[in-house]
Scaffold this motif. Structure first.
Motif, PDB file in Angstrom:
ATOM      1  N   ALA A 191       0.839  -1.204   0.000  1.00 15.70           N
ATOM      2  CA  ALA A 191       0.000   0.000   0.000  1.00 15.70           C
ATOM      3  C   ALA A 191       0.873   1.254   0.000  1.00 15.70           C
ATOM      4  O   ALA A 191       0.594   2.233  -0.710  1.00 15.70           O
ATOM      5  N   VAL A 192       1.942   1.244   0.789  1.00 16.45           N
ATOM      6  CA  VAL A 192       2.875   2.366   0.798  1.00 16.45           C
ATOM      7  C   VAL A 192       3.546   2.495  -0.565  1.00 16.45           C
ATOM      8  O   VAL A 192       3.711   3.601  -1.115  1.00 16.45           O
ATOM      9  N   SER A 193       3.948   1.366  -1.133  1.00 20.09           N
ATOM     10  CA  SER A 193       4.629   1.380  -2.421  1.00 20.09           C
ATOM     11  C   SER A 193       3.720   1.922  -3.516  1.00 20.09           C
ATOM     12  O   SER A 193       4.174   2.647  -4.413  1.00 20.09           O
ATOM     13  N   ARG A 194       2.426   1.586  -3.468  1.00 22.87           N
ATOM     14  CA  ARG A 194       1.484   2.137  -4.450  1.00 22.87           C
ATOM     15  C   ARG A 194       1.419   3.664  -4.332  1.00 22.87           C
ATOM     16  O   ARG A 194       1.411   4.376  -5.346  1.00 22.87           O
ATOM     17  N   ALA A 195       1.378   4.148  -3.095  1.00 21.70           N
ATOM     18  CA  ALA A 195       1.322   5.601  -2.903  1.00 21.70           C
ATOM     19  C   ALA A 195       2.599   6.266  -3.425  1.00 21.70           C
ATOM     20  O   ALA A 195       2.551   7.330  -4.055  1.00 21.70           O
ATOM     21  N   GLU A 196       3.740   5.626  -3.181  1.00 19.05           N
ATOM     22  CA  GLU A 196       5.007   6.214  -3.633  1.00 19.05           C
ATOM     23  C   GLU A 196       5.176   6.119  -5.144  1.00 19.05           C
ATOM     24  O   GLU A 196       5.781   6.999  -5.770  1.00 19.05           O
ATOM     25  N   ALA A 197       4.634   5.040  -5.745  1.00 17.31           N
ATOM     26  CA  ALA A 197       4.760   4.866  -7.195  1.00 17.31           C
ATOM     27  C   ALA A 197       3.988   5.932  -7.958  1.00 17.31           C
ATOM     28  O   ALA A 197       4.291   6.221  -9.126  1.00 17.31           O
ATOM     29  N   ALA A 199       4.171   8.916  -7.659  1.00 14.90           N
ATOM     30  CA  ALA A 199       5.054  10.035  -7.979  1.00 14.90           C
ATOM     31  C   ALA A 199       5.825   9.783  -9.271  1.00 14.90           C
ATOM     32  O   ALA A 199       6.345  10.714  -9.883  1.00 14.90           O
ATOM     33  N   GLN A 200       5.924   8.519  -9.676  1.00 18.61           N
ATOM     34  CA  GLN A 200       6.675   8.158 -10.886  1.00 18.61           C
ATOM     35  C   GLN A 200       5.751   7.835 -12.054  1.00 18.61           C
ATOM     36  O   GLN A 200       6.090   8.068 -13.216  1.00 18.61           O
ATOM     37  N   PHE A 201       4.590   7.261 -11.716  1.00 21.75           N
ATOM     38  CA  PHE A 201       3.586   6.915 -12.718  1.00 21.75           C
ATOM     39  C   PHE A 201       2.278   7.611 -12.342  1.00 21.75           C
ATOM     40  O   PHE A 201       2.125   8.115 -11.230  1.00 21.75           O
ATOM     41  N   THR A 202       1.313   7.575 -13.237  1.00 25.92           N
ATOM     42  CA  THR A 202       0.033   8.188 -12.883  1.00 25.92           C
ATOM     43  C   THR A 202      -0.711   7.289 -11.913  1.00 25.92           C
ATOM     44  O   THR A 202      -0.565   6.053 -11.961  1.00 25.92           O
ATOM     45  N   PRO A 203      -1.526   7.857 -11.016  1.00 25.36           N
ATOM     46  CA  PRO A 203      -2.301   7.028 -10.081  1.00 25.36           C
ATOM     47  C   PRO A 203      -3.173   6.003 -10.805  1.00 25.36           C
ATOM     48  O   PRO A 203      -3.367   4.890 -10.318  1.00 25.36           O
ATOM     49  N   GLU A 204      -3.679   6.375 -11.971  1.00 23.25           N
ATOM     50  CA  GLU A 204      -4.543   5.455 -12.715  1.00 23.25           C
ATOM     51  C   GLU A 204      -3.732   4.253 -13.220  1.00 23.25           C
ATOM     52  O   GLU A 204      -4.208   3.109 -13.175  1.00 23.25           O
ATOM     53  N   ILE A 249       5.963  -0.786 -13.720  1.00 28.97           N
ATOM     54  CA  ILE A 249       5.208  -0.406 -12.516  1.00 28.97           C
ATOM     55  C   ILE A 249       5.276  -1.524 -11.483  1.00 28.97           C
ATOM     56  O   ILE A 249       5.497  -1.274 -10.289  1.00 28.97           O
ATOM     57  N   GLY A 250       5.111  -2.762 -11.947  1.00 30.59           N
ATOM     58  CA  GLY A 250       5.186  -3.896 -11.021  1.00 30.59           C
ATOM     59  C   GLY A 250       6.534  -3.986 -10.337  1.00 30.59           C
ATOM     60  O   GLY A 250       6.634  -4.262  -9.134  1.00 30.59           O
ATOM     61  N   THR A 251       7.611  -3.746 -11.102  1.00 29.81           N
ATOM     62  CA  THR A 251       8.959  -3.763 -10.523  1.00 29.81           C
ATOM     63  C   THR A 251       9.109  -2.658  -9.481  1.00 29.81           C
ATOM     64  O   THR A 251       9.696  -2.869  -8.409  1.00 29.81           O
ATOM     65  N   ALA A 252       8.544  -1.473  -9.794  1.00 30.49           N
ATOM     66  CA  ALA A 252       8.603  -0.374  -8.825  1.00 30.49           C
ATOM     67  C   ALA A 252       7.834  -0.724  -7.561  1.00 30.49           C
ATOM     68  O   ALA A 252       8.287  -0.436  -6.437  1.00 30.49           O
TER      69      ALA A 252
END
Length: 1003
Positions: A191-197, A199-204, A249-252
């Motif tokens: 969940a934290v990683s999704r929030a941080e990602a 910043a690099q990719f779009t939330p969608e 995205i999965g790797t991130a």
């Protein structure tokens, strides 16, 4: 009672420090009797007291709980006395001291996995009800919140664990809750990683990518330790995105999980998230789609990877995606026992039980080593893989459930299953308590007495008031390890015996199919035949059958450790049948484990030894004592031969006895070699002395045959040549010889020559001709006189004068080279001395002409070009190939021809002695000499190993993996190291060839 005595009675180790902390102002006003009552509950009252004082300093309200009755304060004292690390955590986070405000339960309930997930997700402000939760906080703030919540969960679990009435009974629940807690932590980290990602990719885009985290190993099996790496595999689902974008995205997301769990932060990391079990390991992508996983497992995966998947379970992320992954890999797991390479993979599993243990840790290991946790897990997992294909009830991830299922299915006897389960729980409990103290990843028994004393108390339930001495703890642990080893053998093989012997037993008995599957998994290639042998050995009510039923579970395991357990079992059956009820044989098997193990390993690793023991089973008695395996000296053998010849005048009878003695002594040397009692040089010397005794015996018999029709007219000398002359032979060596004679006084040269020819003709036939009845399993000694003057076209035997004339007029340099190995071995001693005086100036010339050097090089090149068998790989030919025996021996012999005339040290028939002397004289660099010696020894050892393994001579490094494995083991390599052995030979021989070319050809 004095304070010091109270401290001792309470279990304190450091009395001075204990008195100092008891006098701390933080404890002022707390009744000392109440305090001691609480401290006596602690495994380590020293640790409990120190943590208590520090906690009260930070949070004075804790004084109330510390001063309460033990029913109320029990959780506090037990946790602080069992874990310094949790005490440190609570000092950092006193807001979690409410964890002790619970009533200790003797039968605690395991926390629900869903509740742990909810708690961890809320700690990072994520919605537990969301399909793909996203944290409301990120970075160090989120990491600290997640890790703090996780450790609070560990405190809650430790309270239950340490207060449970029966720690062994509660142990599986501890492992399960730790795995669930780890899964919840990874869910929160995702969940934290999704929030941080975002910043690099779009939330969608982030929301569109599904990620399932598959737990492997102990986490997947829900039997995790207090501190352990968490093995995972990541499965990604692309949604509407292109594969490459989704993979990025999965790797991130996966990288972010590791960052949240273990990166440096104010609250220390939890443990490592290890993804190395993924397809292609570290070199493979961190995440893959489900289709990519399927493709890899279908085309590229090795057997061990399917076995690792036995524990695979979705622990976090997209549950539906994880379920599809589990459904995809499950059939692969349970069909793996039928795949090529399964047996080799099983053997690799077995090696992992004991490999890579540092010597300093070997006696302290709880996990690794014989009788450790991995031993239990190996046994259980192998039985699951063998029988789980057809019996779905065995498809359990955790060890304790698997043991219960194996017992319920009749694959393990009930009593053995109960003992195995208890041993496993006890070892895991030790591991838990050791790790809990410092929350460090360790599997070593502590060595300091205070730590052992605390551990001895920690493994007891709360109803025990004992404080066992460390010696009692160590005794219980060692007893458990011995029990695991004994149970391993019983669990594997006892049901096979019950099946084969058709015993009426309430214990485990397998179907024939299940028994064959188990034997096949252990390396038996003909399990049906193996069962027949087991039945023959164990059926009936005789004393032998009863003893075999008792011993075979262990013996079958030892046989299975060999390269060919089928041949070993067959040989064992034949030997047992031949020796019948012989008291010493049954007694040796029963009373000498070392001898029995040695026998099994030899039978399953050596066709030569097995064949020889089958025809002379009485030699098994040698295995009971190393003294019997000392090779007999030439003098002792000749004394025995002479004695037997004096009582058996008939040539055929005499030769039978001589050849039987030789067969017996070859067996003695082979067994001693197998047992590691002889160095390689000693093997060659012992075999050469045995051949020498047989040749001398044949010479005397031949002389007796000739003298039966008239007087002896000549003395005959047999001169060993080649490797026989250097006493460097192997198990498959012929005897290269020269024959020399000298007429006795009063006899003409012609008649002496004719009689000498008859004598030497008899020698060869006496040693090789078939006898009736035949000498079974005999390695016939072929005598080869092709190195004589003029070769095959020359006279088989010459007088000393004829040799002198030939060498004076016609001798070529290659003949001088051959004479370097000449060593008289049988016949007239004075003639031997005269022959050596004749040839020494020839083989040790004052100088060697440059033309002779060129000729030697020319002949060597011709030998390489013409004598290497057609189609043979020069890199694998041990004698004539690159860096092989021929290269080393020709180089040494060239140096001897060039320098032995001036340097007496070089005057030896031994290749290795000459090499050493050449290095000492500066004719070779020491490193080059060492390399040449290594190559020569290794090639010689492999030649012998070929004969030992197959019973046939071969000059080739085997290409077959099975043959290579057998040869590698004989050469001292561990099981499964055949490839390393092969690479080492090819490397050493290649380097030896470079030295040869540099020195021999001057390149």
């Amino acid at each position: 009672m004095s304070l010091a005595r109270r401290l001792i009675s309470a279990g304190f180790s450091d009395l001075e420090k204990g008195e100092r902390f008891l006098a701390a102002p933080e404890l002022e006003g707390i009744d000392q009797d109440v305090l001691f009552a609480g401290l006596q509950l602690a495994a380590s009252p020293d640790a409990a007291l120190q943590s208590l004082v520090r906690l009260i300093e930070k949070h004075p309200d804790l004084r109330k709980l510390a001063a309460a009755d033990t029913d109320t304060s029990e959780p506090l004292y037990r946790v602080l006395g069992a874990s310094e690390a949790l005490g440190e955590f609570l000092i950092r986070h006193p807001e979690h001291l409410d964890a002790f405000e619970v009533t200790a339960s003797p039968e605690p309930l395991q926390a629900e996995a869903a509740e742990l997930r909810r708690h961890l997700l809320k700690s990072v402000h994520a919605d537990p009800g969301a399909a793909r939760p996203v944290a409301g906080i990120t970075g160090p703030e989120a990491y600290e919140a997640l890790r703090t919540a996780y450790r609070r969960g560990v405190v809650d679990l430790a309270v239950k664990d340490l207060c449970a009435a029966d720690p062994l009974d509660f142990m599986p629940a501890v492992g399960a809750e730790l795995a669930d807690l780890a899964g919840a932590a990874i869910e929160a980290a995702l969940a934290v990683s999704r929030a941080e990602a975002a910043a690099q990719f779009t939330p969608e885009e982030v929301a569109d990518v599904g990620l399932a985290v598959i737990g492997m190993g102990k986490c997947g099996a829900r039997e995790l330790n207090y501190i352990s790496d968490v093995d995972v595999i990541y499965v990604v689902e692309t949604g509407q995105l292109e594969d490459a974008r989704a993979s990025s995205i999965g790797t991130a997301l996966a990288s972010g999980i590791s960052r949240a769990i273990s990166s440096p932060a104010r609250e220390p990391g939890l443990w490592e998230v290890d993804a190395n079990l993924r397809p292609e390991g570290k070199s493979g992508p961190l995440v893959r789609t489900l289709d990519s996983h399927r493709s890899y497992y279908a085309r590229w995966a090795e057997s061990w990877e399917f076995q690792a998947l036995l524990k695979a379970r979705t622990i976090a992320g997209d549950a539906e995606l994880g379920a599809r992954y589990e459904d995809a890999v499950s059939p692969l797991v349970w069909s793996s026992a039928g795949r090529d390479g399964f047996v080799e993979s099983v053997q690799a599993m077995r090696r992992r039980v004991t490999e890579h243990i540092p010597a300093a840790e070997e006696q302290r290991q709880i996990k690794l080593g014989r009788g450790g946790l991995r031993d239990v897990e190996f046994t259980v997992q192998l039985l699951q893989l063998v029988h789980g294909k057809s019996d779905e009830s065995l498809r359990r991830r955790d060890t304790t459930s698997a043991i219960a299922a194996l017992s319920a299915g009749g694959y393990i006897g009930r009593a053995d299953a109960a003992a195995f389960d208890h041993a496993y729980r006890y070892l895991r409990l030790l591991e838990h308590r050791i790790q809990l103290f410092q929350l460090r990843r360790t599997h070593l028994m502590p060595v300091k007495e205070p730590l052992q004393r605390a551990l001895a108390k920690a493994v007891l339930g709360p109803f025990s008031t004992d404080r066992p001495h460390p010696d009692a703890l160590m005794a219980a642990w060692h007893k458990t390890k011995r029990s695991v080893r004994e149970l391993h053998d019983r669990i594997f093989y006892r049901p096979l015996l019950n099946t084969a012997a058709k015993l009426s037993s309430e214990d485990a008995r397998l179907t024939p199919e299940a028994a064959q599957g188990r034997l096949a998994a252990l390396g038996y290639r003909d399990p049906q035949g193996a069962l027949r042998h087991i039945e023959a050995l164990t059926a009936g009510v005789s004393r032998r059958a009863a003893l075999q039923r008792q011993l075979l579970p262990i013996l079958l395991g030892w046989l299975a450790e060999g390269v060919d357990p089928d041949a070993g079992l067959l040989a064992f059956r034949r030997i047992s049948e031949a020796l019948g009820t012989t008291h010493w044989y049954l007694g040796m098997l029963r009373d000498s484990a070392a001898a029995a193990e040695r026998l099994c390993h030899m039978l399953s690793n050596s066709r030569l030894i097995a064949d020889l023991l089958e025809v002379s089973p009485e030699s098994v008695a040698w295995l009971g004592t190393d003294k019997e395996l000392t090779p007999l000296s030439f003098e002792a053998q000749w004394q025995e031969i002479a004695s037997k010849m004096s009582r058996h005048a008939e040539p055929e009878s005499a030769m039978r006895l001589i050849r039987l003695i030789r067969r017996r002594e070859i067996l003695r040397v082979a067994i001693a070699d197998s047992a590691g009692l002889l160095a390689q040089d000693q093997v060659g010397e012992a075999l050469a002395e045995t051949d020498r005794a047989a040749i001398l015996g044949a010479l005397r018999v031949a002389e007796n045959i000739v003298s039966a029709t008239g007087p002896l007219k000549t003395s005959v000398l047999v001169v060993a040549m080649g490797r026989q002359g250097g006493r460097e032979i192997g198990y498959g060596s012929d005897a290269d010889v020269l024959y020399v004679h000298r007429a006795l006084p009063g006899y003409a040269d012609d008649e002496a020559q004719q009689q000498a020819a008859k004598i030497v003709g008899h020698i060869s036939s006496l040693l090789t001709q078939p006898l009736r009845p035949a000498i079974m399993a005999e390695r016939v000694l072929a005598v080869d006189a092709d190195l004589r003057p003029e070769g095959k076209s020359g006279a088989m035997v010459r007088s000393l004068e004829s040799y002198a004339e030939y060498y004076r007029r016609w001798s070529l340099v290659w003949e001088a080279q051959a004479l370097l190995r000449a060593r008289p071995i049988a016949g007239d001693d004075r003639l031997a001395d005269d022959f050596l005086r004749l040839i020494n100036p020839i083989r040790y010339p004052e100088s060697l002409a440059e033309a002779d050097v060129r000729e030697i090089r020319r002949v060597k090149a011709r030998v390489e070009a013409e004598r290497l068998p057609r189609g043979a790989d020069p890199a694998r030919h041990l004698k004539l190939g690159r860096g092989g025996l021929s290269d080393v021996e020709w180089l040494v012999q060239l140096l001897q021809l060039q320098h032995a005339g001036r340097h007496l040290e070089l005057r030896t028939t031994s290749t290795l002695e000459a090499l050493e002397a050449a290095a000492a004289l500066g004719l070779l660099e020491a490193a080059d000499a060492g390399l040449l010696a290594e190559a020569w020894r290794l090639a010689s050892r492999i030649r012998s190993a070929n004969v030992i393994w197959t019973g046939r001579a071969s000059d080739l490094l085997p290409s077959s993996r099975r043959d290579l494995e057998a040869v590698a083991r004989w050469c001292g390599y561990e099981e499964g190291m055949a490839t390393a052995f092969e690479e080492n030979y090819l490397r050493v021989s290649r380097r030896a060839r470079a030295v040869f070319e540099k020195v021999f050809y001057g390149h």
